[in-house]
Structure formats: C-alpha cells, structure tokens
Write an enzyme that holds these catalytic residues in place. Structure first.
Site, short mmCIF file in Angstrom:
data_model
loop_
_atom_site.label_atom_id
_atom_site.label_comp_id
_atom_site.label_asym_id
_atom_site.label_seq_id
_atom_site.Cartn_x
_atom_site.Cartn_y
_atom_site.Cartn_z
N CYS A 157 9.11 22.30 -2.67
CA CYS A 157 9.14 21.05 -2.70
C CYS A 157 9.57 20.85 -3.86
O CYS A 157 8.68 21.04 -4.74
CB CYS A 157 7.50 20.15 -2.52
SG CYS A 157 7.42 18.57 -2.53
N THR A 192 -7.79 1.52 8.82
CA THR A 192 -7.63 0.60 10.48
C THR A 192 -6.97 -1.25 10.35
O THR A 192 -7.74 -0.94 9.22
CB THR A 192 -7.56 0.81 11.80
OG1 THR A 192 -7.49 -0.12 12.79
CG2 THR A 192 -9.41 0.41 11.98
N TYR A 193 -6.04 -1.78 10.29
CA TYR A 193 -5.91 -2.34 10.13
C TYR A 193 -5.94 -4.18 11.77
O TYR A 193 -5.74 -4.47 11.55
CB TYR A 193 -4.76 -3.32 9.73
CG TYR A 193 -4.12 -2.78 8.34
CD1 TYR A 193 -5.05 -3.38 7.23
CD2 TYR A 193 -3.83 -1.40 8.11
CE1 TYR A 193 -5.15 -1.81 5.94
CE2 TYR A 193 -4.04 -0.96 6.98
CZ TYR A 193 -4.25 -0.71 5.70
OH TYR A 193 -3.84 0.01 4.76
N ASN A 194 -6.22 -2.99 13.25
CA ASN A 194 -6.06 -3.43 14.19
C ASN A 194 -5.13 -4.22 14.04
O ASN A 194 -5.09 -4.84 15.05
CB ASN A 194 -7.90 -4.24 14.17
CG ASN A 194 -8.87 -3.90 13.90
OD1 ASN A 194 -9.91 -3.94 13.12
ND2 ASN A 194 -9.06 -2.65 15.04
N THR A 195 -4.33 -3.27 14.66
CA THR A 195 -2.76 -4.36 14.56
C THR A 195 -1.27 -2.67 15.32
O THR A 195 -1.98 -1.75 14.70
CB THR A 195 -2.34 -4.54 13.73
OG1 THR A 195 -1.51 -3.68 12.33
CG2 THR A 195 -3.00 -5.88 12.65
N THR A 246 -7.46 1.29 17.32
CA THR A 246 -6.55 2.43 16.97
C THR A 246 -7.12 3.50 17.34
O THR A 246 -6.45 4.51 16.94
CB THR A 246 -5.50 1.62 16.70
OG1 THR A 246 -5.99 2.12 15.25
CG2 THR A 246 -4.71 0.63 16.96
N GLU A 274 2.99 1.80 9.04
CA GLU A 274 2.38 1.93 10.22
C GLU A 274 2.66 3.13 9.96
O GLU A 274 1.72 4.47 10.52
CB GLU A 274 2.31 1.26 11.21
CG GLU A 274 1.65 0.25 11.55
CD GLU A 274 2.04 -0.28 12.67
OE1 GLU A 274 1.16 -1.28 13.13
OE2 GLU A 274 3.49 -0.55 12.67
#
Length: 487
Positions: free
Chosen positions: A130, A381-384, A393, A458
C-alpha cells in the site's frame, strides 16, 4: 514536504511552452512570455477515489454539518485532510470514532516513541504493497524526527524493529499461526527486548494498518495531488481548458450520466426476501450444536476455495518492499497447499471478555477506543437498502462480519453459518476475500460487480465492516498468544 520517493517524471525543457494544442488563459500567457518557467503540477486522479465519482464524495460535507465539522477538526489537528477521511465522510459517526482512535495511537502519550509508531505503520502497510499509506507515514516519520537511514530498508532500522518483522508478516497473512513463542522471542531479546506495553501498542498499530490497507484498496483511494504518485508535470492532452484549470481540477470531465439499470434490477428485493425467510426459519426451529459446528466447518472449507483475484501476481516495488521481508509469504500460498485453518472458538477467547481488558490494562483507554470503533462499524445502520427504507439489516451485517472471521477460523457457537451462503453471493465473496486477504489485487471491476444496485455510501459501509472485522480477527490471535505467554 518530503516524500518516500522522488518523482521521476520531468519535461525535457523543464517548463511548459505555448502550443496551439492548448488554450492558454491570459495569466498563464503572461507567465509564458516572461519565460518564468513555471511548472504546474496536474493531478493524476479525478478525486479521492478511483471507484466513486468525486462529486458524490464532496457533496457529503456540503449537506451534512456534522461531517463538515469533523473535517475541520481533523484539518486543525493534522494540517491536512486525507482522501481516506474524505471517503469515510459518508459515515460521519464512524469517521469520528476512527479519527479519535488513530489520533490516540499516533500522537497521544503511549509506550512507543512517535517515530517508532510511524515506522510500524510503514512496515504494516508495506506488507500489502500500500504505497499510499507508506508514503503518508514516511512523511510523518521524518516530521517527528525519524532517522532517514531507516527508510533505506528494514535492515537499516534498529534490531528491535527488525525483530517485529516476523510478527508483522504472520499477522498480515496467517494470524492463526501466531503462538506464545513469537511473543516470547520479542519480550526476551536481551537489549532488543520489547516490554509488554510496547508490544501491545505495536500489535494494535500493525493490525490497524493491515486493515486500513484493505480499506484503502477497497475504496480505490488515490494519492493527494501533493503526494508521490498524485501528480504529473506532463502537459494534458485536451484542448478545452487551460493547463492551470486542469491542474486545479476545474477541467474535470463530467460523469457520463447515471449507470444504466442492469438486468439484475431485482437483486435487492431478492436479498431482502432471503433475510425475511431466514428470520422466519430462525424463529421456527433451531439447529443442533452438532449441525451448527458442521455448517461452520463446511463454510470455512468453502471460503478457502474462493479465488481472490484473476490478475497475475503483483511484484512490489522496491520503494515499498524494502520495508518488509519475505514478499512471497501470503494467504494465497497457504490455501494453495491445501492446509486448513484451525478453529478458534470465541467461546474460549473473545474480544469482549478477554482482549478488551488486556489491551486496556497495558495501554490505558485504547481498549475502550477500539471497542467503540468495533461497535460503531458492526451496529452502524440507516435502515435502508438501495432505495428501500425501514429495513432491518442486522442479519446481513452479521453474516458479513462472521464470514470474515470464518475465513480466519474464528467460530461463534450461537451462529448458523448456513445463513452466509444464502445472503452472500459468489461475486461478493470474491470481493470480500480479496479485500481482506490480498487487497492489493482489488480492481474497479470487482468493486462494481457486487451489489450493483446499491449506493456508493453503502459499499463504503461494507468496506468499514470488512476493515474492522479483519482488525479484530488479527487482534484476537495476537492477544490470545500474549495471554498464553503471561499465564
């Protein structure tokens, strides 16, 4: 600012000449006529990531006041805002925890002197070739007074750091092979010995930068314009902008429109349905412990058969490989020989019950910082999911985390590993294994091949999960070996 290497690119005459190929603005034309010989650097990339459109990354800080505030604080503390942080800006709560932890490891009071910390970062990042992280810490190493001779190669560093090379190698590629003998070798090396506190600090740094190298490659992070590999002095080959516009990023080409909708337009709905079915089945019946153990062993064996990448072997450059030994050592060689990863039962040694307290005892506050960061990544989480809202999720996040630990032989007795095959498809498994085990081989095609309907934010979230799961897996093996040495 000093860099790991000196740029080799140069123009024959050392300056730009007025050419009919380029449109020259009045200011640049005046400079040219005066023959000042100004050499204008031009960015090689088009933003912080090769995989994610620049506009999408920069838009985050414009619409999120919290992200903007975190960026400002980071710039005030470090005098820079690197591309890693810019991409992490998609998830400001995690970024805040990450920067707090990294700042403590590198700059606050601790067992190791500052230049040792940056040199260990160089050693760890170099294991995965890297160059981005290596160059970043070469500069920091020199700024805190590090000896430039150490940068000529690992053999130029103190014997104490050279002795750390073996642990660096094993943790990066086959952490299950770490034993208390490796720990004893470092702690009983006479005048080159490490103290327990120093070793804990070093282990945390090694695992931090191994996993951060995975994130850097997984998100396609590009060097900043002022860094080695981030600019060129060659004239551009376009005629719509003045060279100064292009050098400042004003001439960046617009994106070629939205991605076309793929034939797999229903993959999100299919994945969501599988998650619902698994939850329903879990509520109805529970597998026996014998069946759970069998499913784990099956998944662990299958994970070894997943090919990390189709590309040819990459040979590390001298600028990177000088900082570590045995470049042929890796996860790939291990799996090719048909060997098996032994099972590490979390029931016997876990981060929560054992590792956390050990780190906190020998390096105060770091255990707490790491725990907060692990929890943030795991529970974020954004619950999407893509365009869908109000989605739980947790089943998917747990499958991703546990699959990574499974590849390293770590088993949770209360988890049904049969869920992994139902939720993670082949292309996603290839991406996960490549990013975790051979991140230098990640390509844009691989990044784009999984979860094609999902947002870039995401996918960055997935990379955060992979990074933290990998770091925790390495830490568990190293801390267990230290605990065995102490007892």
């Amino acid at each position: 600012m000093r860099h790991a290497t000196t740029a080799n690119e140069s123009m024959e005459n050392g300056s730009f000449t007025v050419s009919e190929l380029f449109k020259i603005c009045p200011h640049c034309e005046r400079l040219s006529k005066k023959e000042i010989g100004v050499r204008i650097p031009r960015p090689l990339g088009s933003g912080p990531s090769r995989f994610i459109p620049e506009k999408e990354i920069l838009q985050v800080s414009k619409v999120d006041a919290r992200t903007q505030s975190i960026f400002e604080d980071a710039f005030s503390a470090l005098g820079r805002l690197d591309n890693i942080s810019l991409v992490m800006g998609f998830h400001p709560r995690y970024l805040e925890s990450f920067l707090r932890t990294q700042h403590y490891l590198l700059q606050m009071d601790g067992p190791l002197p500052l230049h040792y910390r940056h040199y260990i970062g160089i050693m760890a990042a170099a294991r995965h070739q890297c160059a981005y992280l290596v160059n970043l810490h070469v500069n920091d190493f020199l700024q805190v007074g590090g000896d430039p001779k150490w940068l000529n190669g690992l053999e130029g560093a103190p014997q104490k750091l050279q002795n750390l090379g073996e642990l660096n190698k094993i943790l990066a590629h086959r952490p299950w092979l770490v034993t208390k003998a490796h720990i004893e070798h470092l702690l009983k090396a006479e005048e080159h010995s490490w103290s327990l506190a120093e070793l804990i600090h070093a282990v945390v740094l090694l695992t931090h930068y191994h996993s951060l190298a995975s994130y850097t490659f997984g998100c396609g992070i590009t060097p900043e314009i002022h860094c080695d590999g981030g600019h060129t002095f060659r004239p551009p080959s376009v005629s719509n902008y003045c060279v100064c516009d292009i050098a400042n990023g004003n001439g960046a080409m617009e994106e070629m429109g939205n991605h076309q909708v793929t034939e797999a337009s229903c993959e999100v709905e299919v994945l969501m349905e599988k998650m619902k079915q698994l939850q329903a089945c879990r509520d109805e019946e529970e597998a026996t412990q014998e069946e759970m153990a069998t499913r784990f062993e099956r998944e662990k064996t299958e994970s070894m058969l997943v090919v990390t990448a189709e590309d040819d072997e990459t040979v590390p450059s001298r600028d990177v490989s000088r900082h570590f030994e045995d470049p042929s050592y890796g996860y790939k060689d291990f799996s090719r020989r048909g060997e098996h990863v032994p099972t590490f039962r979390v029931q016997d040694y876990s981060w929560e019950d054992h590792g956390y307290s050990l780190v906190n005892r020998l390096y105060p506050d770091v255990g707490q910082l790491l725990d907060e960061k692990f929890q943030m990544a795991y529970n974020l989480t954004y619950n999407t999911m893509a365009t869908h809202k109000d989605v739980d999720t947790s089943t998917l996040r747990r499958a991703i985390w546990n699959y990574i630990h499974c590849m390293f032989g770590i088993r949770y007795d209360d988890y049904d590993y049969g869920e992994i095959n139902q939720l993670l498809d082949r292309s996603f498994k290839v991406y996960i294994k490549t990013m975790v085990c051979s991140p230098e081989k990640i390509t844009k095609r691989m990044y784009e091949s999984f979860w094609r309907q999902f947002q870039h934010s995401e996918k960055v979230h997935v990379n955060l999960l992979l990074m933290e799961a990998r770091m925790q897996a390495e830490l568990l093996y190293a801390l267990r070996a230290i605990t065995r040495y102490m007892t």
